[in-house]
Design an enzyme around this catalytic site. Structure first.
Site, mmCIF file in Angstrom:
data_model
loop_
_atom_site.group_PDB
_atom_site.id
_atom_site.type_symbol
_atom_site.label_atom_id
_atom_site.label_comp_id
_atom_site.label_asym_id
_atom_site.label_seq_id
_atom_site.Cartn_x
_atom_site.Cartn_y
_atom_site.Cartn_z
ATOM 1 N N ASP A 54 54.295 37.061 17.472
ATOM 2 C CA ASP A 54 54.894 38.113 18.510
ATOM 3 C C ASP A 54 54.405 39.527 17.697
ATOM 4 O O ASP A 54 54.680 39.792 16.572
ATOM 5 C CB ASP A 54 56.244 37.943 18.687
ATOM 6 C CG ASP A 54 56.651 38.481 20.207
ATOM 7 O OD1 ASP A 54 56.383 39.592 20.347
ATOM 8 O OD2 ASP A 54 57.184 37.777 21.061
ATOM 9 N N ASP A 105 48.724 40.390 17.561
ATOM 10 C CA ASP A 105 48.361 40.125 19.080
ATOM 11 C C ASP A 105 47.725 38.963 19.218
ATOM 12 O O ASP A 105 46.620 38.381 18.646
ATOM 13 C CB ASP A 105 47.308 41.400 19.373
ATOM 14 C CG ASP A 105 46.867 41.545 20.820
ATOM 15 O OD1 ASP A 105 47.297 40.569 21.577
ATOM 16 O OD2 ASP A 105 46.517 42.577 21.259
ATOM 17 N N LYS A 120 54.981 28.921 29.778
ATOM 18 C CA LYS A 120 55.484 29.155 30.971
ATOM 19 C C LYS A 120 54.164 29.490 31.959
ATOM 20 O O LYS A 120 53.409 30.185 31.542
ATOM 21 C CB LYS A 120 56.328 30.478 30.733
ATOM 22 C CG LYS A 120 57.028 31.031 31.962
ATOM 23 C CD LYS A 120 58.028 32.096 31.729
ATOM 24 C CE LYS A 120 59.235 31.858 30.912
ATOM 25 N NZ LYS A 120 60.047 33.019 30.637
#
Length: 269
Positions: free
Chosen positions: A81, A97, A162
Site C-alpha cells: 500500500d 504503487d 473487491k
C-alpha cells in the site's frame, strides 16, 4: 447528543471490535475462505491496497499464527500500500504503487524468485457519491490489481478483489476469464445487501499461451470488443456467475446486546 452511526449498530462492526480485527471487512475475506477454501496450505500471499490491515490480519491468522516457530519461517505474507499501517506479526509491509512493474519485481524478489499462491485486494477509491464515476474508478482499480497479479501469481494460484456490481462488472469478468479457469462474483453476508459491493474470485491461475505481460488497462483500451471475443470466446456482454454467503449474522439487521450474548452462549454450548 451525537448521532449513532449505522456501523456501531452493525453486528460485524461489534464482532470486529470484540475479536480484535482492525475493520469489519475482515469477515468478508473470512467468509470467502470458508466458502471457497482459498487459504488452505498456503505459504506465500500478497495483500494489495492493504491498509488498515484487516485482510493482512486474516492472512496471518490462517497462514502464520497456527504454525510452529520453525514452520513460520517458511511463510511469507506481504502487504502492499502507498499508505503505512501498524505492524502485524508475520506480515511484511511494502509502501509501493501497485500499478508499477517495479512493484511486481520487488514482490517476486521478496519471495526469493518464487511467486505468490494468492493475491487479495480490498482496495476502493474514495467515494464521491457519483455512482457511475465511483464504479468506473473501482473497475480500473480491479483491472490494475489483475494486471499485477498476472506478474506475481504462480500457476494454480487464486485472486480475490473487491468489485462494484454495475454495468462494467463484465469488463473485469472477461479479463479474469483469460487467466483463471474458475471465476465468479461472491457476496458475503458481512457486506450489506444495500451496498453494491461484492468480490470477484478467480481460481486456478494459468497464463494463456503466448501472453505477454502488460498493463491490462491500456491493452483493453486499444481493442475493447474484438479482443474480448478472441481471447475468451465470449461477447462483450456476459452472464457473470454469482455466489452468495449464508450465515447466522445479517449485516443489514440491528441486533440488541441481549440477543448477541444469547446467540454466543447457544453456539458455545
Amino acid at each position: 447528543m451525537g448521532k449513532t452511526s449505522k456501523d456501531k449498530r452493525d453486528i460485524f462492526y461489534r464482532l470486529a471490535k470484540e475479536q480484535g480485527w482492525r475493520a469489519r471487512s475482515a469477515f468478508k475475506l473470512l467468509q470467502a475462505d470458508e466458502t471457497f477454501h482459498l487459504l488452505d496450505g498456503l505459504h506465500r500471499a500478497v495483500d494489495l491496497c492493504a491498509a488498515p490491515g484487516s485482510w493482512s490480519q486474516v492472512l496471518a491468522k490462517h497462514m502464520y499464527e497456527p504454525l510452529s516457530e520453525e514452520d513460520k519461517k517458511k511463510v511469507k505474507i506481504i502487504a502492499v500500500d502507498m499508505q503505512g499501517m501498524a505492524p502485524i506479526e508475520g506480515v511484511t509491509q511494502m509502501r509501493e504503487d501497485i500499478s508499477k512493474e517495479s512493484t511486481a519485481e520487488a514482490i517476486i524478489n521478496f519471495f526469493e524468485g518464487e511467486k505468490a499462491q494468492i493475491v487479495v485486494c480490498d482496495g476502493a477509491p474514495d467515494s464521491t457519491g457519483m455512482h457511475d464515476f465511483d464504479s468506473y474508478v473501482q473497475i480500473e482499480l480491479v483491472i490494475t490489481a489483475i494486471s499485477i497479479a498476472t506478474y506475481i501469481l504462480e500457476e494454480g494460484g487464486s485472486f480475490v478483489s473487491k468489485i462494484y456490481r454495475c454495468d462494467k462488472t463484465s469488463k473485469a469478468y472477461t479479463q479474469m476469464k483469460r487467466f483463471f479457469k474458475d471465476v465468479c462474483v461472491f457476496k458475503p453476508s458481512a457486506s450489506r445487501n444495500s451496498s453494491i459491493e461484492a468480490f470477484v474470485i478467480g481460481r486456478q491461475f494459468c497464463l494463456p499461451e503466448g501472453h505477454k505481460l502488460c498493463n491490462l488497462t491500456l491493452e483493453w483500451q486499444n481493442d475493447p470488443s474484438t479482443w474480448i471475443e478472441e481471447f475468451t470466446g465470449y461477447p462483450p456482454a456476459v452472464t457473470v456467475p454469482f455466489v452468495g454467503y449464508k450465515g447466522e449474522w445479517d449485516s443489514d439487521r440491528t441486533y440488541g446486546m441481549t440477543i448477541m450474548c444469547t446467540m454466543r452462549l447457544c453456539r458455545n454450548h
